[in-house]
Scaffold this active site. Structure first.
Site, mmCIF file in Angstrom:
data_model
loop_
_atom_site.group_PDB
_atom_site.id
_atom_site.type_symbol
_atom_site.label_atom_id
_atom_site.label_comp_id
_atom_site.label_asym_id
_atom_site.label_seq_id
_atom_site.Cartn_x
_atom_site.Cartn_y
_atom_site.Cartn_z
ATOM 1 N N TYR A 92 -0.130 7.064 6.956
ATOM 2 C CA TYR A 92 1.000 7.770 6.343
ATOM 3 C C TYR A 92 1.802 8.559 7.373
ATOM 4 O O TYR A 92 2.947 8.932 7.135
ATOM 5 C CB TYR A 92 0.527 8.716 5.229
ATOM 6 C CG TYR A 92 -0.078 8.019 4.028
ATOM 7 C CD1 TYR A 92 -0.068 6.634 3.915
ATOM 8 C CD2 TYR A 92 -0.665 8.748 3.006
ATOM 9 C CE1 TYR A 92 -0.642 6.000 2.833
ATOM 10 C CE2 TYR A 92 -1.241 8.114 1.903
ATOM 11 C CZ TYR A 92 -1.224 6.736 1.832
ATOM 12 O OH TYR A 92 -1.794 6.107 0.752
ATOM 13 N N LYS A 131 -13.235 0.501 6.862
ATOM 14 C CA LYS A 131 -13.087 -0.956 6.837
ATOM 15 C C LYS A 131 -13.409 -1.455 8.247
ATOM 16 O O LYS A 131 -12.601 -2.108 8.917
ATOM 17 C CB LYS A 131 -11.650 -1.300 6.402
ATOM 18 C CG LYS A 131 -11.394 -2.757 6.092
ATOM 19 C CD LYS A 131 -12.050 -3.242 4.825
ATOM 20 C CE LYS A 131 -11.811 -4.732 4.658
ATOM 21 N NZ LYS A 131 -12.681 -5.328 3.623
ATOM 22 N N ASP A 183 -13.631 -1.696 0.095
ATOM 23 C CA ASP A 183 -13.589 -2.592 -1.073
ATOM 24 C C ASP A 183 -14.873 -2.457 -1.902
ATOM 25 O O ASP A 183 -14.842 -2.395 -3.131
ATOM 26 C CB ASP A 183 -13.333 -4.058 -0.666
ATOM 27 C CG ASP A 183 -14.045 -4.459 0.623
ATOM 28 O OD1 ASP A 183 -14.618 -3.567 1.290
ATOM 29 O OD2 ASP A 183 -14.054 -5.653 0.959
ATOM 30 N N ASP A 242 -6.595 8.318 -0.760
ATOM 31 C CA ASP A 242 -5.537 8.389 -1.765
ATOM 32 C C ASP A 242 -5.923 7.534 -2.972
ATOM 33 O O ASP A 242 -5.837 7.949 -4.134
ATOM 34 C CB ASP A 242 -4.247 7.853 -1.115
ATOM 35 C CG ASP A 242 -3.002 8.207 -1.910
ATOM 36 O OD1 ASP A 242 -3.139 8.903 -2.932
ATOM 37 O OD2 ASP A 242 -1.903 7.784 -1.514
ATOM 38 N N ASP A 256 -7.918 8.806 -6.911
ATOM 39 C CA ASP A 256 -7.336 8.519 -8.223
ATOM 40 C C ASP A 256 -8.319 7.732 -9.081
ATOM 41 O O ASP A 256 -8.444 7.972 -10.282
ATOM 42 C CB ASP A 256 -6.026 7.734 -8.080
ATOM 43 C CG ASP A 256 -4.829 8.670 -8.068
ATOM 44 O OD1 ASP A 256 -5.019 9.849 -7.690
ATOM 45 O OD2 ASP A 256 -3.716 8.244 -8.433
#
Ligand code: NAD
Length: 356
Positions: free
Chosen positions: A142, A191, A223, A247, A251
């Site tokens: 980001y 990852k 994942d 992020d 959620d």
């Protein structure tokens, strides 16, 4: 003790939920002999309306000069036509950057009283759920280099995921410290099978872990973590991850607890400084109707008491008060179920304050 708190009520339901959180803090003050002083500041849509910009420098300065920041929520359809860099939500990104808030702490707690609100199978959340996601907040993709360039395949866009060892080290320390005070289990999510930045992440987390032999460290690919969070959420205690994976995972974690109106968050800087806010937005659809759930903001105040002011007994008192109001069967509209007693925003705040 005296504490100064910068308060940004923001837009939509922001002012309503903040009012109730202040009510609860004042009660904590009375009961435990503290004084909380509030400095009301503008940011978001209301700042755009009054001053023409989302994050006035006066707000930044006042936040920096306070012991802690309490924020409602910003944004709403009134400002949706504005270009990206002029929108109310820029105030949040600006505050994170200006205040050096590099660690986002989001507990996902399912109160046993609200088990019916959880979309997962009952057996996977039996007895409630209590995990924390520690998300790196000021680095990674980001904030990495981004742009457009011409390639042999035509015009292309890119965003660079970049992490320094120092950035990983400081977020890892926050997560290990947190795990140490809880069930002593830390899962680092990355990852590393594909990304170089994740391989660096993993090696630094392992290195920091040597200083925390009492904390059981494991690694998981993002994942798999997204899947495990649904399959068996109780396996997690503290999760630490980068900005983008965090992020998404936060959620997901909030949804398995059933209601966005119940979840607090903290964003911490070096030292004990922090910004505390509910995870929900300004909910313009229900603003001004006295139906918003103020518990996420009230529980954010409990996090403030614990993390920034070091007042654990007071923090426990706030969390117990929320639990006792739920146990007595009181529910705001978002968590209402059959046989319970429906209450509004103000009554929820009154009852929680009274229970302290
Ligand atoms: P939202 O979280 O505001 O609302 C999503 C849904 O949840 C709505 O139906 C809303 O009524 C409900 N809800 C949210 N909080 C609730 C509460 N405390 N009690 C009961 N119900 C609640 O998300 P959204 O609708 O995507 O966004 C609305 C605005 O908020 C947008 O402008 C968005 O950019 C902004 N936003 C701000 C923040 C922030 O300030 N940190 C975070 C997310 C979204």
């Amino acid at each position: 003790m005296e504490y100064s708190i910068a308060v940004v009520k923001g837009d939509g339901i922001g002012p309503e939920v903040i009012e109730e959180a202040k009510k609860v803090l004042n009660r904590v003050g009375e009961r435990f002999g503290h004084r909380f002083e509030y400095k009301e500041l503008l940011a978001g849509g209301s700042a755009i309306d009054q001053l023409g910009l989302a994050l006035p420098s006066e707000t930044i300065e006042a936040c920096k000069n306070s012991d802690s920041v309490l924020l409602g929520a910003v944004g709403g359809p009134k400002w949706d036509h504005l270009p990206g860099d002029k929108r109310p939500e820029q105030a949040i990104l600006g505050l994170r950057k200006q205040l050096g808030l590099f660690a986002n702490i989001r507990p996902a707690i399912l109160f046993p009283e609200l088990a019916d609100a959880c979309p997962l199978r009952r057996e996977s959340v039996e007895g409630g759920l209590d995990l924390i996601v520690v998300r790196e907040l000021t680095g990674g993709i980001y904030f990495g280099e981004k742009g457009y360039k011409d390639t042999e395949k035509g015009r292309a866009a890119y965003d660079v995921e970049i992490y320094s060892e120092k950035e990983v080290e400081r977020i890892a320390k926050v997560a290990f410290e947190m795990a140490r005070k809880r069930r002593k289990k830390l899962t680092s999510v990355d990852k590393a099978n594909v990304l170089e930045s994740s391989r660096l992440w993993r090696s630094v987390v392992n290195r920091v872990g040597k200083d925390y032999p009492d904390v059981e460290l494991s690694h998981m690919y993002i994942d798999n973590a997204a899947m495990q969070l649904i399959r068996e959420p109780k396996q997690f205690d503290v999760i630490v991850t980068n900005n983008m994976f965090g992020d998404i995972l936060t959620d997901e974690a909030s949804m398995i607890t059933g209601s966005i109106g119940m979840l607090p968050s903290a964003s911490l800087a070096e030292g004990n400084f922090g910004l505390y806010e509910p995870i929900h937005g300004s909910a313009p659809d229900i603003a001004g109707k006295d139906i918003a759930n103020p518990m996420a903001t009230i529980l954010s105040v409990a996090m403030m008491l614990r993390f920034t002011f070091g007042l654990s007994e007071e923090a426990d008192a706030v969390e117990l008060a929320v639990k006792s109001v739920l146990r007595e069967g009181y529910r705001t509209a978002d968590i209402m179920s059959q046989g319970m007693k429906k209450i509004g925003t103000k009554e929820a705040g009154d009852r929680i304050a009274k229970a302290i």
